[in-house]
Design an enzyme around this catalytic site. Structure first.
Site, PDB file in Angstrom:
ATOM      1  N   GLY A  19     -30.482  27.289  -1.798  1.00 31.50           N
ATOM      2  CA  GLY A  19     -30.706  27.730  -0.420  1.00 31.50           C
ATOM      3  C   GLY A  19     -30.073  29.091  -0.137  1.00 31.50           C
ATOM      4  O   GLY A  19     -30.751  30.014   0.345  1.00 31.50           O
ATOM      5  N   LEU A  57     -24.700  25.504 -16.161  1.00 30.67           N
ATOM      6  CA  LEU A  57     -23.297  25.939 -16.073  1.00 30.67           C
ATOM      7  C   LEU A  57     -22.432  25.265 -17.132  1.00 30.67           C
ATOM      8  O   LEU A  57     -21.460  25.855 -17.620  1.00 30.67           O
ATOM      9  CB  LEU A  57     -22.755  25.626 -14.677  1.00 30.67           C
ATOM     10  CG  LEU A  57     -23.406  26.414 -13.535  1.00 30.67           C
ATOM     11  CD1 LEU A  57     -23.103  25.755 -12.190  1.00 30.67           C
ATOM     12  CD2 LEU A  57     -22.910  27.856 -13.545  1.00 30.67           C
ATOM     13  N   GLY A  77     -23.719  28.841  -7.900  1.00 35.11           N
ATOM     14  CA  GLY A  77     -24.273  27.696  -8.630  1.00 35.11           C
ATOM     15  C   GLY A  77     -23.341  26.505  -8.620  1.00 35.11           C
ATOM     16  O   GLY A  77     -22.117  26.660  -8.660  1.00 35.11           O
ATOM     17  N   HIS A 118     -14.854  22.163   2.655  1.00 36.02           N
ATOM     18  CA  HIS A 118     -14.466  20.788   2.330  1.00 36.02           C
ATOM     19  C   HIS A 118     -13.204  20.708   1.471  1.00 36.02           C
ATOM     20  O   HIS A 118     -12.703  19.610   1.234  1.00 36.02           O
ATOM     21  CB  HIS A 118     -15.658  20.032   1.750  1.00 36.02           C
ATOM     22  CG  HIS A 118     -16.751  19.909   2.767  1.00 36.02           C
ATOM     23  ND1 HIS A 118     -16.660  19.048   3.845  1.00 36.02           N
ATOM     24  CD2 HIS A 118     -17.899  20.617   2.927  1.00 36.02           C
ATOM     25  CE1 HIS A 118     -17.732  19.208   4.617  1.00 36.02           C
ATOM     26  NE2 HIS A 118     -18.499  20.152   4.081  1.00 36.02           N
ATOM     27  N   TYR A 141     -16.348  16.483  -4.209  1.00 31.93           N
ATOM     28  CA  TYR A 141     -16.898  17.845  -4.110  1.00 31.93           C
ATOM     29  C   TYR A 141     -15.822  18.828  -3.633  1.00 31.93           C
ATOM     30  O   TYR A 141     -15.624  19.896  -4.233  1.00 31.93           O
ATOM     31  CB  TYR A 141     -18.099  17.802  -3.156  1.00 31.93           C
ATOM     32  CG  TYR A 141     -18.583  19.125  -2.639  1.00 31.93           C
ATOM     33  CD1 TYR A 141     -19.148  20.062  -3.490  1.00 31.93           C
ATOM     34  CD2 TYR A 141     -18.487  19.435  -1.275  1.00 31.93           C
ATOM     35  CE1 TYR A 141     -19.610  21.284  -3.001  1.00 31.93           C
ATOM     36  CE2 TYR A 141     -18.955  20.635  -0.779  1.00 31.93           C
ATOM     37  CZ  TYR A 141     -19.509  21.563  -1.651  1.00 31.93           C
ATOM     38  OH  TYR A 141     -19.965  22.766  -1.164  1.00 31.93           O
ATOM     39  N   LYS A 145     -14.010  22.081  -5.590  1.00 31.01           N
ATOM     40  CA  LYS A 145     -13.902  23.465  -5.080  1.00 31.01           C
ATOM     41  C   LYS A 145     -12.438  23.911  -5.088  1.00 31.01           C
ATOM     42  O   LYS A 145     -12.140  25.070  -5.363  1.00 31.01           O
ATOM     43  CB  LYS A 145     -14.507  23.554  -3.680  1.00 31.01           C
ATOM     44  CG  LYS A 145     -16.020  23.354  -3.636  1.00 31.01           C
ATOM     45  CD  LYS A 145     -16.774  24.447  -4.388  1.00 31.01           C
ATOM     46  CE  LYS A 145     -18.274  24.334  -4.197  1.00 31.01           C
ATOM     47  NZ  LYS A 145     -19.019  25.389  -4.916  1.00 31.01           N
ATOM     48  N   SER A 170     -20.737  26.378   7.525  1.00 34.85           N
ATOM     49  CA  SER A 170     -22.107  25.849   7.529  1.00 34.85           C
ATOM     50  C   SER A 170     -23.051  27.038   7.637  1.00 34.85           C
ATOM     51  O   SER A 170     -23.230  27.592   8.731  1.00 34.85           O
ATOM     52  CB  SER A 170     -22.314  24.917   8.724  1.00 34.85           C
ATOM     53  OG  SER A 170     -21.322  23.907   8.762  1.00 34.85           O
TER      54      SER A 170
END
Ligand code: NAI
Ligand code: 15L
Length: 271
Positions: A19, A57, A77, A118, A141, A145, A170
């Site tokens: 996106g 990756l 990615g 997050h 997730y 990160k 967002s």
């Protein structure tokens, strides 16, 4: 020495089929002579200034080849939401290690890393956090990160590879709910943030929250002022409509309690 009229000779964009990759792909052309695009998904046709380099990756050899001849990277990615641990492990942990190790071997000097809000999703919306607040990830997730942020810190301290970690809020065409009154990042401000992160004279290792100039604020970017990011959009024009759509919000609603919103309730997923 090679001279370029644009800031970069070859720029690599990973996650280019995703996106935000599709948003940034045309907007990064002005910064580089050659734009190398990578993803494991279909990248479409290459424009004259583009190179298509599909890669997973987690494929170390493919990542080493991918970074060859690259001046700087925008790394989007990876798995972009909560998921089972195995795909997160491959894309966001093994994959980020492969990226940095390949960058080290090829002498890449700067990476813009798409982290996420997050990493701090388990702070309350009543709190204001900055880049020095301890991580409180809301998901596997978010933990992945945080790993990327720490790994990039180590590659800066040991090897001098500069990284700007974007804790993106967002990034949608417009804010979609009350939480996004604080977390929204417009696509134009995303471009401003990425361009500033790529071109700041001295980036070192920086963590910056990716938000527009929203009136509602949980995230403090004071410590990242040297990046020179100047957001020009705001969620405020959408406030009245979003509040009217949900006039009596439940104060116990996790979407309105935690900075990570509904992510605090996602999963667990089977591996
Ligand atoms: P997305 O899910 O649309 O795009 C991610 C891309 O990475 C996909 O095209 C996918 O094929 C690729 N990918 C996933 N696993 C891969 C693997 N193992 N090997 C090669 N490619 C792989 O995500 P989106 O929304 O474009 O986000 C881009 C980045 O920004 C992500 O890293 C995400 O975590 C981060 N981010 C995005 C936010 C948003 O609001 N869209 C908010 C916070 C962070
Ligand atoms: C993210 O990290 C996700 O990649 C994105 O899809 C959104 O859910 C965003 O956070 C958010 O918190 O709104």
């Amino acid at each position: 020495m090679t001279t370029h009229t644009k800031p970069f000779g070859r720029l690599l964009l990973t996650g280019a089929a995703g996106g935000l990759g599709r948003v940034l792909r045309p907007r990064l052309a002005a910064l580089c002579e050659r734009l190398r695009l990578s993803d494991r998904a279909d990248l479409g046709d290459a424009a004259a200034h583009e190179e298509l380099c599909p890669a997973a990756l987690e494929d170390r050899a493919a990542m080493l080849a991918l970074l060859d001849g690259v001046d700087a990277v925008v790394h989007l990615g990876g798995i972009s939401t909560e998921a089972a641990f195995d795909p997160i492990l491959q894309a966001n942990i093994v994959g980020v290690f492969n990226l940095y190790e390949a960058a080290r071997q090829h002498g890449v000097r700067r990476i813009v890393f798409a982290s996420s809000n997050h990493v701090v999703g388990f702070y309350r919306q009543s709190e204001v956090v900055d880049s020095q607040a301890p991580p409180r990830p809301d998901t596997l997730y978010g933990v992945s990160k945080a790993f990327g942020e720490n790994l990039s810190r180590m590659y800066f301290d040991r090897h001098g590879i500069e990284t700007v970690c974007l804790r993106i809020g967002s990034a949608t065409p417009e804010p979609l709910n009350r939480r996004m009154l604080a977390s929204w990042l417009s696509h134009d401000d995303l471009e401003r943030l990425v361009v500033a992160s790529l071109t700041a004279p001295c980036a070192g290792h920086t963590v910056i929250f990716g938000i527009s100039d929203n009136a509602a604020r949980w995230w403090d970017n004071t410590r990242a002022a040297h990046i020179g990011y100047r957001p020009q959009d705001s969620s405020e024009p959408w406030r009245a409509a979003l509040e009217a759509a949900n006039p009596r919000p439940d104060p116990r609603d996790p979407a309105l309690t935690w900075q990570g919103g509904l992510f605090v309730e996602l999963g667990p997923y089977d591996t």
